[in-house]
Scaffold this motif. Structure first.
Motif, mmCIF file in Angstrom:
data_model
loop_
_atom_site.group_PDB
_atom_site.id
_atom_site.type_symbol
_atom_site.label_atom_id
_atom_site.label_comp_id
_atom_site.label_asym_id
_atom_site.label_seq_id
_atom_site.Cartn_x
_atom_site.Cartn_y
_atom_site.Cartn_z
ATOM 1 N N PRO A 2 0.817 -1.216 0.000
ATOM 2 C CA PRO A 2 0.000 0.000 0.000
ATOM 3 C C PRO A 2 0.849 1.263 0.000
ATOM 4 C CG PRO A 2 -0.030 -1.031 2.170
ATOM 5 C CD PRO A 2 0.717 -1.951 1.251
ATOM 6 N N LEU A 3 0.208 2.353 -0.413
ATOM 7 C CA LEU A 3 0.863 3.655 -0.362
ATOM 8 C C LEU A 3 0.845 4.164 1.068
ATOM 9 C CD1 LEU A 3 -0.672 5.454 -3.478
ATOM 10 C CD2 LEU A 3 1.445 4.132 -3.333
ATOM 11 N N THR A 4 1.800 5.023 1.380
ATOM 12 C CA THR A 4 1.843 5.713 2.656
ATOM 13 C C THR A 4 1.369 7.135 2.422
ATOM 14 O OG1 THR A 4 3.728 4.374 3.349
ATOM 15 C CG2 THR A 4 3.320 6.421 4.567
ATOM 16 N N PHE A 5 0.265 7.521 3.076
ATOM 17 C CA PHE A 5 -0.319 8.845 2.854
ATOM 18 C C PHE A 5 0.108 9.810 3.943
ATOM 19 C CE2 PHE A 5 -3.180 6.063 0.525
ATOM 20 C CZ PHE A 5 -3.224 6.721 -0.688
ATOM 21 N N THR A 6 0.394 11.040 3.527
ATOM 22 C CA THR A 6 0.770 12.105 4.441
ATOM 23 C C THR A 6 -0.056 13.331 4.107
ATOM 24 O OG1 THR A 6 3.039 11.267 4.464
ATOM 25 C CG2 THR A 6 2.687 13.501 5.322
ATOM 26 N N LEU A 7 -0.703 13.893 5.118
ATOM 27 C CA LEU A 7 -1.426 15.146 4.968
ATOM 28 C C LEU A 7 -0.487 16.281 5.349
ATOM 29 C CD1 LEU A 7 -4.164 16.574 4.450
ATOM 30 C CD2 LEU A 7 -4.605 16.336 6.910
ATOM 31 N N ASP A 8 -0.440 17.295 4.520
ATOM 32 C CA ASP A 8 0.395 18.479 4.761
ATOM 33 C C ASP A 8 1.878 18.161 4.922
ATOM 34 O OD1 ASP A 8 -1.936 20.047 4.715
ATOM 35 O OD2 ASP A 8 -2.248 19.779 6.871
ATOM 36 N N PRO A 9 2.457 17.443 3.961
ATOM 37 C CA PRO A 9 3.895 17.184 4.053
ATOM 38 C C PRO A 9 4.680 18.473 3.870
ATOM 39 C CG PRO A 9 3.109 16.617 1.879
ATOM 40 C CD PRO A 9 1.896 16.987 2.694
ATOM 41 N N SER A 10 5.912 18.444 4.312
ATOM 42 C CA SER A 10 6.811 19.575 4.086
ATOM 43 C C SER A 10 7.063 19.709 2.592
ATOM 44 C CB SER A 10 8.142 19.307 4.761
ATOM 45 O OG SER A 10 8.373 20.170 5.785
ATOM 46 N N VAL A 11 6.893 20.917 2.104
ATOM 47 C CA VAL A 11 7.126 21.143 0.677
ATOM 48 C C VAL A 11 8.602 21.482 0.494
ATOM 49 C CG1 VAL A 11 6.555 22.534 -1.344
ATOM 50 C CG2 VAL A 11 4.762 21.900 0.280
#
Length: 174
Positions: A2-11
């Protein structure tokens, strides 16, 4: 895997370049994400910058899915509605899964992660999105719980003589 999802990652540069590559590859594979193939990263860059500005201003949030190699494999931008009478729902924009990962259920995973994220935002009761007709996208979104709530015939001009419907979809979060 599966994918690992991140909300609001560091840009940072890696994320920016990963999204540019994803957006370019999705478009050039025929994806309906705001451009028509063929497209280059440089043509997409100004639109990505607009998304980043919306994030910096607190008008949008970014959800990113990384694959097992750590590459950007999926994205969705959750954009808050600025109209005072419509703040109870948000828009889902630029929903993408890299072509190498399509058919693995990652699109469903991305939409589920977006819904989970939206449920965590104060006052948000629904997600709206629009999709380009003629590609079966509305059937995919419907299979993920979205309902078609509107359609504007011929609103999207892909090329001269090739107009597509703009299909409005809604997912209640309760």
């Amino acid at each position: 895997m599966p994918l690992t999802f991140t909300l609001d990652p560091s840009v940072d540069r890696e994320l920016r370049d990963g999204i540019l590559d994803l957006w370019t590859d999705v478009t050039n594979a025929g994806g309906a994400v705001g451009f028509v193939a063929p497209v280059t990263r440089e043509e997409i860059r100004p639109e990505l910058v607009r998304h980043f500005v919306a994030m910096a201003e607190g008008r949008a949030r970014l959800l990113v899915g990384h694959d097992e190699a750590g590459r950007v494999a999926a994205t969705a931008f959750l954009t808050f509605n600025s109209h005072r009478l419509m703040k109870h729902w948000l828009w889902l924009y630029t929903v993408m899964v890299h072509p190498r990962h399509q058919g693995k259920g990652y699109g469903r995973d991305l939409l589920a992660a977006a819904a989970d994220a939206a449920r965590g935002f104060d006052g948000i009761e629904a997600i709206r999105l629009s999709c380009r007709g003629g590609l079966g996208l509305e059937r995919f979104y419907a299979s993920c719980g979205y309902k078609e709530v509107g359609r504007v015939p011929g609103a999207i001009r892909v090329a001269p003589g090739d107009d597509r419907d703009d299909v409005l979809m809604l997912l209640p979060l309760s």
